[in-house]
Scaffold this motif. Structure first.
Motif, PDB file in Angstrom:
ATOM      1  N   LYS A  10      -2.129   3.894  -7.725  1.00 34.70           N
ATOM      2  CA  LYS A  10      -2.778   4.372  -6.503  1.00 34.70           C
ATOM      3  C   LYS A  10      -3.868   5.398  -6.833  1.00 34.70           C
ATOM      4  N   VAL A  46       0.214  -2.652  -5.004  1.00 35.86           N
ATOM      5  CA  VAL A  46      -0.010  -1.236  -4.710  1.00 35.86           C
ATOM      6  C   VAL A  46      -1.273  -1.067  -3.860  1.00 35.86           C
ATOM      7  N   LEU A  50      -1.522   0.733  -0.322  1.00 36.08           N
ATOM      8  CA  LEU A  50      -2.479   1.820  -0.134  1.00 36.08           C
ATOM      9  C   LEU A  50      -3.386   1.537   1.059  1.00 36.08           C
TER      10      LEU A  50
END
Length: 76
Positions: A10, A46, A50
């Protein structure tokens, strides 16, 4: 997204966007895969999470802005 690998991915994604100005998601994914050595599906997972987090934050900020405008209109 609480594990350290997800956090690192991230942060790397955000760095690509904010510090390097990257906008092409395939380039971002490739950079993160190369930089961190994590599998591409992990980076995509991810990135999706996000994206959802950021969309929720934007929605929340938009709602706060709308409420503030309503309060200001009520004052005048």
């Amino acid at each position: 997204m609480s594990n350290p690998q997800s956090r690192d991915v991230k942060e790397a994604i955000m760095r690509c966007i904010s510090e390097e100005g990257m906008t092409d998601k395939q380039q971002i994914y490739s950079r993160v895969v190369k930089e961190l050595g994590v599998p591409r599906p992990t980076v995509r997972r991810v990135a999706g999470a996000l994206r959802n987090e950021l969309a929720a934050e934007i929605t929340e900020l938009d709602e706060k802005l709308r409420r503030s405008k309503e309060q200001l209109e009520g004052i005048s």
